[in-house]
Design an enzyme around this catalytic site. Structure first.
Site, short mmCIF file in Angstrom:
data_model
loop_
_atom_site.label_atom_id
_atom_site.label_comp_id
_atom_site.label_asym_id
_atom_site.label_seq_id
_atom_site.Cartn_x
_atom_site.Cartn_y
_atom_site.Cartn_z
N TRP A 1 0.95 -1.37 -0.16
CA TRP A 1 -0.33 -0.18 0.14
C TRP A 1 0.64 1.20 -0.03
CZ3 TRP A 1 -2.12 3.07 4.07
CH2 TRP A 1 -2.57 3.89 4.34
N ASP B 1 0.12 -4.55 9.88
CA ASP B 1 -0.60 -3.86 9.34
C ASP B 1 -1.87 -4.73 9.12
OD1 ASP B 1 -2.25 -2.15 8.63
OD2 ASP B 1 -1.13 -1.17 7.35
N LYS C 1 -12.82 -0.35 8.02
CA LYS C 1 -13.36 -1.38 6.80
C LYS C 1 -14.62 -1.68 7.71
CE LYS C 1 -9.80 0.46 4.64
NZ LYS C 1 -9.39 1.20 3.90
C1 LMR Z 1 -7.69 1.64 0.22
O1 LMR Z 1 -6.01 1.20 -0.60
O2 LMR Z 1 -7.62 1.78 -0.85
C2 LMR Z 1 -7.24 2.52 1.25
O3 LMR Z 1 -6.69 1.77 2.28
C3 LMR Z 1 -8.01 3.55 1.43
C4 LMR Z 1 -6.81 4.62 1.02
O4 LMR Z 1 -6.58 5.15 2.06
O5 LMR Z 1 -6.02 4.42 0.69
#
Ligand code: LMR
Length: 400
Positions: free
Chosen positions: A134, A215, A250
């Site tokens: 991410w 996480d 979520k």
């Molecule tokens: C995502 O990955 O779409 C979510 O965790 C929202 C974000 O803040 O990026």
């Protein structure tokens, strides 16, 4: 004007995930579909307010609680509920009190406080994330000052996790590296480790004196609240010190309430008390103390067994709808005779599927069909419903 303070600045790029929603909103086409951000939507395409949340909000409005400050660490009792969810109701960590939990501004806030704490208070200098991860993991580490490194994770040629490469990269990291790990529902790939693989990761962390930062933003979205925490329970049993970032964005659909938690697992209660004092110092000079509304809601639900049971049912409903949409997409792609086998969608976990779509294919999907995804090929399965899944499948098949 003579002041040149900001004159040399260039604009920052739009956020790779939240920027997708912005572009989606501007698209006037009625058939458009947003598969960008990780936000749950119903069959009707709305993010629902859960029954348990509605009930709590009604009761809270009636109670008319004064808007005074919460403690720096958050609402009283909230941390215990978080720990019970993460480690299990009767876990040794909860009983011994050797973990410090603070309420944070969502999962992102937990990562931010944890990464700042490790850098500024504990002297960590290297942070490592999975390839891919991410994007905000890397950004927060970088902003804190870390030397950001990466360990192998996803292998495109086999469309799976390359575990041997992951272990080799983890073994090469210097001691005291803060290693960010996705405990379940890996974002963006949707591929998680098996419990046996987690055990090996734990031993590598122990041998290399690495600091795990788990996480868990999507607890409950893979197989269930308990099952999804299984990797963290292994870390808990290992005796290692580690950090956990969790979120109710979520699992309660409380995205804009920014309600999450950072938990730091220590060796003793005395150590946890000292860590708690340091976490409070990090928070105080950042946002002082957290907002209350989301915490009141979560606390009200989790302190009542009947409401908690109802929440479990609502969460299962979301999880099952995602599973049915995974199958619907894979079936539609197969029925269309798409150039690529899309059955992998049913083997990935959580909200996301890593499709292997190239940035150019993602751009075509948006421009020609109004189907919006993240440019790394990630799609959010929650944006699918029985009315749009065929259209999305046809659109994807056309850009392959
Ligand atoms: C995502 O990955 O779409 C979510 O965790 C929202 C974000 O803040 O990026």
């Amino acid at each position: 004007m003579s002041d040149a303070l900001f004159s040399s600045l260039t604009a920052a790029p739009a956020d790779p995930i939240l920027g997708v929603t912005q572009r989606f909103r501007q698209d006037p086409r009625p058939q458009k579909v947003n598969l960008g951000v990780g936000v749950y939507m119903t069959e009707e395409g709305v993010t629902p307010v859960l029954d348990v949340v509605k009930e709590a909000e009604t009761a809270l409005a009636e109670a008319c609680i004064p808007h005074s400050y919460l403690p720096i660490s958050g609402l009283e009792g909230y941390g215990l509920h978080v720990q019970q969810l993460v480690f299990g109701a009767d876990s040794e960590i909860v009983r011994s009190g050797r973990a410090a939990t603070v309420q944070t501004l969502g999962g992102t806030g937990a990562l931010k406080v944890g990464m700042d704490f490790m850098y500024h208070v504990c002297g960590a200098r290297v942070g490592a994330t999975s390839l891919p991860t991410w994007g905000n993991h890397n950004a927060i580490l970088k902003m804190a000052g870390y030397d950001v490194r990466h360990y192998s994770y996803y292998e495109a040629s086999t469309n799976s996790v390359n575990f041997d490469a992951m272990l080799a990269d983890l073994k090469a990291l210097p001691p005291a590296t803060l290693v960010v790990l996705h405990s379940c529902c890996h974002n963006p790939t949707g591929y998680d480790l098996s419990l046996d693989q987690w055990k090996e990761v734990i031993e590598v962390c122990r041998a290399g004196r690495l600091t795990p930062f788990l996480d868990m933003a999507y607890q409950g979205f893979c197989r269930g609240l308990e099952e999804d925490a299984a990797s963290i329970r292994l870390f808990a049993a290992s005796g290692l010190s580690f950090l956990v970032a969790t979120s109710f964005s979520k699992s309660f659909n409380l995205y804009n309430e920014r309600i999450g938690a950072l938990t730091v697992v220590c060796q003793s209660k005395a150590e946890a008390d000292i860590v708690m004092s340091q976490l409070k110092a990090v928070i105080r000079c950042n946002y002082s103390n957290p907002p209350a509304h989301g915490a009141y809601i979560v606390e009200r639900v989790l302190s009542d067994p009947e409401k908690t049971e109802h929440w479990h049912e609502e969460l299962a409903g979301m999880r099952n709808r995602i599973l049915s949409m995974r199958k619907a997409l894979a079936d539609a792609m197969a029925a269309l005779g798409a150039k690529r086998d899309f059955s992998f969608v049913t083997r990935q976990a959580g909200m996301f599927s890593f499709t292997g779509l190239t940035p150019e294919q993602v751009d075509r999907l948006a421009e020609e069909f109004g189907v919006y995804c993240v440019r790394n090929g990630r799609i959010c399965i929650c944006g699918l419903n029985t009315r749009n899944v065929q259209y999305v499948a046809e659109s994807i098949a056309k850009v392959l």
